[in-house]
Design a protein around this motif. Structure first.
Motif, PDB file in Angstrom:
ATOM      1  N   LEU A  41       0.836  -1.203   0.000  1.00 32.85           N
ATOM      2  CA  LEU A  41       0.000   0.000   0.000  1.00 32.85           C
ATOM      3  C   LEU A  41       0.873   1.255   0.000  1.00 32.85           C
ATOM      4  O   LEU A  41       0.573   2.238  -0.684  1.00 32.85           O
ATOM      5  N   ASP A  42       1.967   1.217   0.753  1.00 29.90           N
ATOM      6  CA  ASP A  42       2.902   2.340   0.745  1.00 29.90           C
ATOM      7  C   ASP A  42       3.489   2.547  -0.645  1.00 29.90           C
ATOM      8  O   ASP A  42       3.644   3.684  -1.106  1.00 29.90           O
ATOM      9  N   ARG A  43       3.802   1.449  -1.322  1.00 31.86           N
ATOM     10  CA  ARG A  43       4.356   1.542  -2.670  1.00 31.86           C
ATOM     11  C   ARG A  43       3.337   2.173  -3.637  1.00 31.86           C
ATOM     12  O   ARG A  43       3.687   2.988  -4.487  1.00 31.86           O
ATOM     13  N   ILE A  44       2.069   1.796  -3.494  1.00 33.29           N
ATOM     14  CA  ILE A  44       1.020   2.344  -4.369  1.00 33.29           C
ATOM     15  C   ILE A  44       0.878   3.842  -4.152  1.00 33.29           C
ATOM     16  O   ILE A  44       0.871   4.639  -5.103  1.00 33.29           O
ATOM     17  N   ILE A  45       0.773   4.261  -2.860  1.00 33.02           N
ATOM     18  CA  ILE A  45       0.589   5.685  -2.566  1.00 33.02           C
ATOM     19  C   ILE A  45       1.793   6.488  -3.046  1.00 33.02           C
ATOM     20  O   ILE A  45       1.654   7.555  -3.652  1.00 33.02           O
TER      21      ILE A  45
ATOM     22  N   GLY B 247       6.230   5.422 -17.863  1.00 30.02           N
ATOM     23  CA  GLY B 247       4.922   4.795 -17.717  1.00 30.02           C
ATOM     24  C   GLY B 247       4.930   3.594 -16.797  1.00 30.02           C
ATOM     25  O   GLY B 247       4.018   2.778 -16.851  1.00 30.02           O
ATOM     26  N   LEU B 248       5.960   3.478 -15.942  1.00 30.79           N
ATOM     27  CA  LEU B 248       6.058   2.298 -15.075  1.00 30.79           C
ATOM     28  C   LEU B 248       5.438   2.526 -13.706  1.00 30.79           C
ATOM     29  O   LEU B 248       5.000   1.576 -13.064  1.00 30.79           O
TER      30      LEU B 248
ATOM     31  N   ASN C 223       3.928   5.833  -5.473  1.00 31.19           N
ATOM     32  CA  ASN C 223       3.958   5.941  -6.941  1.00 31.19           C
ATOM     33  C   ASN C 223       2.909   6.916  -7.441  1.00 31.19           C
ATOM     34  O   ASN C 223       3.165   7.699  -8.374  1.00 31.19           O
ATOM     35  N   LEU C 224       1.712   6.884  -6.854  1.00 26.53           N
ATOM     36  CA  LEU C 224       0.645   7.770  -7.321  1.00 26.53           C
ATOM     37  C   LEU C 224       0.962   9.230  -7.007  1.00 26.53           C
ATOM     38  O   LEU C 224       0.723  10.124  -7.839  1.00 26.53           O
ATOM     39  N   VAL C 225       1.485   9.497  -5.809  1.00 21.24           N
ATOM     40  CA  VAL C 225       1.821  10.879  -5.455  1.00 21.24           C
ATOM     41  C   VAL C 225       2.993  11.375  -6.305  1.00 21.24           C
ATOM     42  O   VAL C 225       2.985  12.517  -6.791  1.00 21.24           O
ATOM     43  N   ALA C 226       3.995  10.515  -6.498  1.00 21.21           N
ATOM     44  CA  ALA C 226       5.133  10.904  -7.344  1.00 21.21           C
ATOM     45  C   ALA C 226       4.679  11.171  -8.774  1.00 21.21           C
ATOM     46  O   ALA C 226       5.142  12.117  -9.420  1.00 21.21           O
TER      47      ALA C 226
END
Length: 401
Positions: free
Chosen positions: A305-309, A366-367, A311-314
């Motif tokens: 979940l930390d990885r998802i957040i 796009g990764l 990536n989305l914020v970045a």
């Protein structure tokens, strides 16, 4: 029971064809029976008037009700009367009382014969009613039978459609496995062939990504070590920065290869979502406005979940414009920027690796979104990409209950 189903369309078509055949046959039978009744009535009337005329010629007498003045005849019959021969006419003196007339001139008078055709008319009406009843009874049998018969191809088509949906959802192992040599079998074979081709191409792409990432990892480690030995300076800092970017790219490729292989498993336990989102933003060292409603907790994998957040914020900072907002409510996390928004194809089809969409959304490979989507699938979450009505990209992450 969908009225738009092919089964019911076939049943309606069969019913319409049956009604058409029944109507044509009924009209033909009605006409043939009516003509036969007219011929029989006409023959009987002619035979009767001939016998009476012959008797009158031989004896000079005839029953008073058969010897008439021509003026007493119906207008239609008078028009058919000639000086020689017998004239016939079918008509109704009163509604519902048909008669067959036959007349023959004898001197200044005519000999007449009237045959009551009411019995034949009632028989014809009874025949019509019986044909209608028989047609309705046949429809009551034909329509259900045709609907049941249409169920087999309809079921095969539903199987093909269900398989196509599974393939569209990402299950490239799905196959219709339909036999036969008809058009449905042809469609099924085409769908299976398409799935097999897509699967081969996707596996080739995944193998290529994994091979490239693994092959780059060893020389990259040597390159990182070599940059640490370079003397300090502006050129060295530039080289270290580019090597760091390359390292991040290789790590992303390795992560994608693991997600493609299906080797990732979630480790779930209760996680305070507000605290996790705040910690993710702190580690990123990026400006974002965090809003948390209540004290939401969810059973999920905190690392993923930390990885998802992250990536989305970045991604929002890289491709959008500030302010970037992160909202946590219940099991839903929403990340929004105020940039140009997502391209239409990304919002509709989801992110794809090495595809960034619009040029104005910045540079990248796009990764990041691809990894976020893959990690969301691992933890069973739903990731939705959309654009705000007043501008900006919105990503909604819904965690499972």
């Amino acid at each position: 029971m969908n009225p738009a189903s092919l089964r019911w369309k076939i049943a309606v078509l069969v019913a319409m064809a049956s009604c058409s055949v029944a109507a044509v046959v009924g009209v033909l039978v009605h006409r043939a029976t009516f003509d036969r009744s007219l011929r029989i009535g006409e023959d009987t009337a002619v035979q009767t008037v001939t016998q009476v005329a012959d008797e009158y010629a031989r004896t000079g007498t005839a029953p008073g009700d058969v010897l008439k003045d021509p003026a007493e005849l119906p207008e239609e019959l008078r028009q058919r009367l000639t000086s020689a021969g017998t004239a016939t006419w079918y008509g109704e003196e009163r509604p519902g009382e048909p008669w067959m007339w036959a007349v023959r001139p004898v001197g200044d008078h005519v000999v007449t014969a009237k045959i009551d055709m009411g019995t034949e008319l009632r028989s014809l009406q009874a025949l019509d009613r019986n044909m209608v009843k028989a047609a309705l009874a046949a429809l009551a049998v034909v329509v259900p039978v045709s609907a049941l018969a249409a169920e087999l191809p309809n079921r095969r088509l539903r199987r093909v459609a269900a398989t196509a949906r599974l393939i569209a959802d990402g299950d490239l192992n799905a196959r219709t496995e339909a036999g036969g040599r008809d058009e449905i079998a042809g469609i099924s074979a085409a769908v299976d062939s398409m799935a097999a081709t897509l699967q081969r191409r996707l596996l080739a792409e995944q193998r290529f990504t994994a091979d490239v990432a693994h092959d780059l990892r060893t020389p990259l480690m040597g390159l990182l070590t070599a940059t640490e030995l370079l003397p300090g300076g502006e050129a060295t800092d530039l080289v270290r920065d580019r090597v760091g970017v390359l390292r991040s790219l290789v790590e992303d490729l390795l992560e994608i290869s693991r997600l493609d292989a299906g080797a990732e498993q979630a480790e779930r336990y209760p996680v305070p979502l507000g605290g996790l989102a705040a910690e993710s933003l702190r580690r990123l060292d990026l400006t974002a406005r965090l809003t948390v409603e209540g004290d939401p907790v969810a059973d999920t994998d905190p690392r993923r979940l930390d990885r998802i957040i992250a990536n989305l914020v970045a991604n929002a900072h890289r491709h959008g414009r500030p302010p970037v907002e992160v909202g946590v409510s219940g099991r839903t996390i929403v990340i929004r920027d105020h940039g140009p928004g997502f391209p239409d194809d990304l919002a509709a089809e989801g992110p794809q690796r090495f595809r960034t969409g619009r040029a104005e959304r910045g540079q990248g490979h796009g990764l990041g979104l691809t990894i976020a989507l893959g990690q969301a699938q691992v933890i069973g979450a739903e990731l939705v990409f959309a654009n705000a009505p007043d501008g900006g990209a919105i990503v909604t992450l819904r965690l499972p209950g």
